[in-house]
Design a protein around this motif. Sequence first.
Motif, PDB file in Angstrom:
ATOM      1  N   PRO B  51      11.736  -1.121   2.971  1.00 17.14           N
ATOM      2  CA  PRO B  51      12.969  -1.467   2.261  1.00 17.14           C
ATOM      3  C   PRO B  51      13.882  -2.308   3.148  1.00 17.14           C
ATOM      4  N   THR B  52      14.495  -3.327   2.560  1.00 17.63           N
ATOM      5  CA  THR B  52      15.318  -4.254   3.347  1.00 17.63           C
ATOM      6  C   THR B  52      16.808  -3.938   3.226  1.00 17.63           C
ATOM      7  N   GLU B  53      17.142  -2.819   2.610  1.00 20.89           N
ATOM      8  CA  GLU B  53      18.543  -2.457   2.462  1.00 20.89           C
ATOM      9  C   GLU B  53      19.221  -2.449   3.844  1.00 20.89           C
ATOM     10  N   SER B  54      20.425  -2.954   3.882  1.00 19.89           N
ATOM     11  CA  SER B  54      21.292  -3.041   5.076  1.00 19.89           C
ATOM     12  C   SER B  54      20.879  -4.135   6.069  1.00 19.89           C
ATOM     13  N   LEU B  55      19.823  -4.866   5.747  1.00 19.17           N
ATOM     14  CA  LEU B  55      19.477  -6.018   6.584  1.00 19.17           C
ATOM     15  C   LEU B  55      20.461  -7.151   6.268  1.00 19.17           C
ATOM     16  N   ARG B  56      20.872  -7.931   7.299  1.00 14.47           N
ATOM     17  CA  ARG B  56      21.855  -8.989   7.031  1.00 14.47           C
ATOM     18  C   ARG B  56      21.457 -10.300   7.700  1.00 14.47           C
ATOM     19  N   THR B 295       2.420   5.148  -2.582  1.00 11.12           N
ATOM     20  CA  THR B 295       2.800   5.698  -3.882  1.00 11.12           C
ATOM     21  C   THR B 295       3.820   4.790  -4.547  1.00 11.12           C
ATOM     22  N   SER B 296       4.070   5.054  -5.831  1.00 13.13           N
ATOM     23  CA  SER B 296       4.854   4.110  -6.633  1.00 13.13           C
ATOM     24  C   SER B 296       6.273   3.926  -6.127  1.00 13.13           C
ATOM     25  N   ASN B 297       6.796   4.903  -5.367  1.00 12.81           N
ATOM     26  CA  ASN B 297       8.168   4.757  -4.881  1.00 12.81           C
ATOM     27  C   ASN B 297       8.214   4.138  -3.492  1.00 12.81           C
ATOM     28  N   MET B 298       7.037   3.832  -2.932  1.00 16.95           N
ATOM     29  CA  MET B 298       7.027   3.203  -1.621  1.00 16.95           C
ATOM     30  C   MET B 298       7.110   1.685  -1.799  1.00 16.95           C
ATOM     31  N   PRO B 299       7.492   0.946  -0.752  1.00 13.05           N
ATOM     32  CA  PRO B 299       7.778  -0.479  -0.930  1.00 13.05           C
ATOM     33  C   PRO B 299       6.607  -1.268  -1.523  1.00 13.05           C
ATOM     34  N   VAL B 300       6.976  -2.183  -2.397  1.00  6.25           N
ATOM     35  CA  VAL B 300       5.998  -2.856  -3.235  1.00  6.25           C
ATOM     36  C   VAL B 300       5.090  -3.795  -2.438  1.00  6.25           C
ATOM     37  N   VAL B 301       5.583  -4.362  -1.360  1.00  2.00           N
ATOM     38  CA  VAL B 301       4.778  -5.343  -0.629  1.00  2.00           C
ATOM     39  C   VAL B 301       3.609  -4.665   0.093  1.00  2.00           C
ATOM     40  N   ALA B 302       3.872  -3.462   0.621  1.00  2.59           N
ATOM     41  CA  ALA B 302       2.790  -2.732   1.286  1.00  2.59           C
ATOM     42  C   ALA B 302       1.721  -2.322   0.269  1.00  2.59           C
ATOM     43  N   ARG B 303       2.111  -2.256  -1.005  1.00  5.32           N
ATOM     44  CA  ARG B 303       1.159  -1.932  -2.060  1.00  5.32           C
ATOM     45  C   ARG B 303       0.136  -3.047  -2.200  1.00  5.32           C
ATOM     46  N   GLU B 304       0.622  -4.266  -2.090  1.00  2.00           N
ATOM     47  CA  GLU B 304      -0.285  -5.416  -2.179  1.00  2.00           C
ATOM     48  C   GLU B 304      -1.286  -5.357  -1.027  1.00  2.00           C
ATOM     49  N   ALA B 305      -0.811  -4.965   0.158  1.00  4.32           N
ATOM     50  CA  ALA B 305      -1.692  -4.921   1.326  1.00  4.32           C
ATOM     51  C   ALA B 305      -2.673  -3.760   1.275  1.00  4.32           C
ATOM     52  N   SER B 306      -2.294  -2.662   0.567  1.00  5.39           N
ATOM     53  CA  SER B 306      -3.054  -1.420   0.694  1.00  5.39           C
ATOM     54  C   SER B 306      -4.513  -1.554   0.282  1.00  5.39           C
ATOM     55  N   ILE B 307      -4.806  -2.356  -0.741  1.00  8.60           N
ATOM     56  CA  ILE B 307      -6.212  -2.401  -1.146  1.00  8.60           C
ATOM     57  C   ILE B 307      -7.043  -3.206  -0.147  1.00  8.60           C
ATOM     58  N   TYR B 308      -6.426  -4.138   0.572  1.00  7.58           N
ATOM     59  CA  TYR B 308      -7.169  -4.863   1.602  1.00  7.58           C
ATOM     60  C   TYR B 308      -7.410  -3.951   2.804  1.00  7.58           C
ATOM     61  N   VAL B 309      -6.423  -3.114   3.111  1.00 16.04           N
ATOM     62  CA  VAL B 309      -6.604  -2.132   4.175  1.00 16.04           C
ATOM     63  C   VAL B 309      -7.769  -1.215   3.816  1.00 16.04           C
ATOM     64  N   GLY B 310      -7.764  -0.738   2.555  1.00 19.51           N
ATOM     65  CA  GLY B 310      -8.852   0.141   2.105  1.00 19.51           C
ATOM     66  C   GLY B 310     -10.201  -0.548   2.202  1.00 19.51           C
ATOM     67  N   ALA B 311     -10.269  -1.810   1.762  1.00 17.99           N
ATOM     68  CA  ALA B 311     -11.545  -2.539   1.763  1.00 17.99           C
ATOM     69  C   ALA B 311     -12.046  -2.747   3.187  1.00 17.99           C
ATOM     70  N   THR B 312     -11.147  -3.011   4.121  1.00 22.95           N
ATOM     71  CA  THR B 312     -11.568  -3.239   5.510  1.00 22.95           C
ATOM     72  C   THR B 312     -12.097  -1.946   6.132  1.00 22.95           C
ATOM     73  N   LEU B 313     -11.415  -0.838   5.843  1.00 25.33           N
ATOM     74  CA  LEU B 313     -11.901   0.449   6.342  1.00 25.33           C
ATOM     75  C   LEU B 313     -13.284   0.740   5.759  1.00 25.33           C
ATOM     76  N   ALA B 314     -13.465   0.420   4.483  1.00 28.46           N
ATOM     77  CA  ALA B 314     -14.768   0.637   3.829  1.00 28.46           C
ATOM     78  C   ALA B 314     -15.844  -0.208   4.512  1.00 28.46           C
TER      79      ALA B 314
END
Lengths: 465, 593
Positions: B51-56, B295-314
């Motif tokens: 989350p980027t909240e409070s970043l300036r 999970t759905s409440n975690m930041p959306v950008v890491a969601r995009e990365a997660s399946i590539y992380v999974g595929a690399t581990l596989a």
Amino acid sequence: MSDKQYRLASAARGGLLYMRGVPGVALGDRVVVRDHGGRRRNGQVIRTSDEVVLIQVLEGTDGLDLERTWVRFLDQPFEIEVAPEILGRVFNGVGQPRDGRPRLLSGLTRNVNGAPVNPAARAYPREFIQTGISTIDGLDSLVRGQKLPIFSGSGLPHNRLAAQIVRQARLTSEESQFAVVFAAMGVSFSDAEFFRNSFADSGVLRNVVMFLNLADEPTIERLILPRAALTAAEYLAFERDLHVLVVMTDMTHYAEALREVATAKGDVPARKGYPGYLYSDLAELYERAGRIRERHGSITMMPVVSMPSDDITHPIPDLTGYITEGQLVLSRELNSRGIYPPVDVPPSLSRLMKDGIGKEHTREDHGRVASQLYACYARALEARNLASIIGSDELSESDQDFLTFAEAFERRFVQQGEDEDRGIIETLNLAWDLLSLLPPQALTRVDPADLAKYHRWRGDAPKFP
Amino acid sequence: MGRVVEVNGPLVTAELAGVATGEQVRIGKLELTGEVIARQGASALIQVYEPTESLRPGEPAEALGHPLSVELGPGLLGGIFDGVQRPLLEQAKEYGDYIPRGGHLSPLDRRRVWRFEPRPQLKTGGRVAEGEVLGTVQETESILHRILVPPDVRGELTEIAGASDVTVDAVIARVRTDNGAISQLRLFHRWPVRSPRPYRQRDNAVAPLITGQRVLDTFFPLVKGGRAAVPGPFGAGKTMVQQQIARWADTDIVIYVGCGERGNEMVDILESFPSLTDPNTGRSLMERTLLVANTSNMPVVAREASIYVGATLAEYYRDQGYDVVMVADSTSRWAEALREVAGRQGQMPVEEGYPAYLASRLAAFYERAGRVTTLSGASGSITMIGAVSPPGGDFSEPVTSHTKEIVETFWGLSKELADARHYPAVDWVESFSGYVASCSAWWAKHVDPRWQELRDIALGLLSQADELARIANLVGPEALSPQQRWTLEGAALLKEGVLQQSALDPLDSYCSPRKQFVLLEQMLAIYRQGLGVLDLGVSVQELLRLPLLASARRLKGSYANDQMEGMREFAAKVDAEFSRLATEYAAQGKARQ
């Protein structure tokens, strides 16, 4: 910086205020906007750069001019004050008292956005909550820490059902009462009064904290309101060890407010004009329900979603259903036949039921009875459908049995009084009364042992092998 | 060192010259991590995993010099990682119940000691090539972890550790590469997640993936190294199907990627898997399972990365010569993350707001599945199973329709079946499998040569019954012929006795291939014998009253996988009942003449 006021608005439209030349403003920070009449409005920074700062004004931008509007940056995120004394109080969408009593002076503040719970720190919900409503307890059991929405339509008694659940919900194992956080977004004054009176009549009002934004109040405030309410709920559950039941109504008004701002910002729309991030945004709210390992309290959530034109595939109920752990769907047809609560059994579901029922929680046959009732009712609805085409006299003998079952199921199991509080054993026994209208060979989802113990079929029952 | 100039949700623009797209960036005082997705002039557009909240604007931004990479080594199994491989169990211990921002714990535990056994054939002075096995570590009781030469290292082995107790970052070998540099090899190495790991060659997938789920294995099979999708509206049981596969599939490793789904589902696995046993090895399921959770409440950008992380581990476990199943729940949430970032960049949307590259990204992801010969000559496979969450349950939407073109096995879930609590709600009309022919040989060899024949008969019966049901719904069942009414009953037997399977019933949750076949054979035998006695003049009403029909429906939950003799006794009783009927009616028929 917090002392400085700026008068550098470059544009105001659709609830958004654009400021030029205020560098170094943090994203999500709270601002106070003062218009030419001296009225203060609340705002939040939703985009920030060296050149332009974009502010979402919760009370809207109507009546703002660019020349005489002053903006003060508070240099702090959006927070609300919390204290044990919030129980019994009424707040507006940004956590300011609206019950005429003074503001809290606890000095404790919490960021309304919270922080995502580490999934590895969660505890799986498995404690059965008895709501006293047969369709819920028997077929779609609620467990502590679950998020179970009510999908409804305009004119259906979702408020009455939600209020009944709040009055009756309790754990079978413990005496402790739920604390209730009630978040109302865009509801009518009379609906808000209905809830307040219902809580007052049943004596739970001092255990309720209400966050209210009425239908004629600023729409953009509805974006903060559920976050403020959930922050209060998290405080009560995870810092004060209370079991909290959160009722949020109506999520459709929330999503509409989100769409309004998204459109003004020029976000790319996905379905029906709702932004592509509606799912993530709703999930940020719904996922705040749950239990955390080694903490005593819990947040159980019942959002109310009114389905536009009763369409369950509309983005709001659709995305909600993908996030929540089941749904209770209300039926216009049952309602028009005078059946309360008009819970539409086939599409209703509780995903967490399996671990909250059975021998240790309710009764050993519970899961199988629920599955059997579902299967029989589905078959009975087919028979009823057929009867409407060829006439009920033309149905086979077994289809006739199912038709009788459907009628009895709706009138005796689904239907109950608004003050009728049925225990879970009563509900299960009632289920067996109804299943006893059907021959044992039609009941293949229950065990032979269940049949021997609970089934009272009057006809002859041949056995095999 | 650069500086932030704009913050727009998860997207940050920074003045940061000299970075490459894909490079990792550390942002702000909180040290958030992000990835460069575009460059323009001297500025870089960065998607931030937190989350980027409070970043300036004005805060620092620093390029890290490498793309998003994962650590590959012992200690992964049994763990739960977030979408960019941060260890969630350790984070909970270190930072508490909420996800911290700017946490930088290493994915692999640096203090844990492993017993390293070098491969005896290796000699210092000899040559080692990419992907070659240096030695082994017993990662869990059931999985022997093979330590590989990283895919980008080859040369002369100048040093190899003897059998020893080492931590993951201890040097266990040195290799002088062809340009003369010395490469230090440890128990783990890093690999960028967006680059598929290399292998020697692709092979044809031939062995079925046995999941113990009848409707999947018997009707719409999947092979080890295959690609499957599970689309379905909410409440149709996608997650249940995926979890059942993760539990019972006959595979070495399971990688479960929870992508934008519920936190409680991850907890369910974390709490239940350790006490469940793998039907093939008898060991705890958690020993072969690895979770990636955004999970759905975690930041959306890491969601995009997660399946590539999974595929690399596989791919890493595949390269050790294992069969890996990767379950991604849900690919729709991944696609939505893609859409959100594209939208914020102002890219032109094509269908329902999705960017034009959705189809090609999906295809590239599923292409990481397959059976291969690894660089060291072993055989390994990745089976990809992706859940799809179509809005409104509409299978014509972009993610479902593009996925349908890519996968070979399609398990379409139906709301109607789920509403009647027919689980798994796999729709036999919508679903398909392109692997039936290749699985047929396996079933013929290991179970019964009539597998494909009976499967085809059963599917034919189901579709015939669907047709008859439509007619019956118009004119009533009385208007059908006795044979047609018996066909409806035959299909009902198949649905309730074979297709429906209870994940909660300990006797039924996992169904062995043998039991699957026997159940199918039994239901079809009842149907066939019923048709036989109808011809002799038995009325269909009498047949429908036979109590054996209810018993047949309960058969699946009456006998365990190792109680086949009970099933055979049942079959004998059924045969006896029908021959009694046949004799009775044959005698009556004679009497009438």
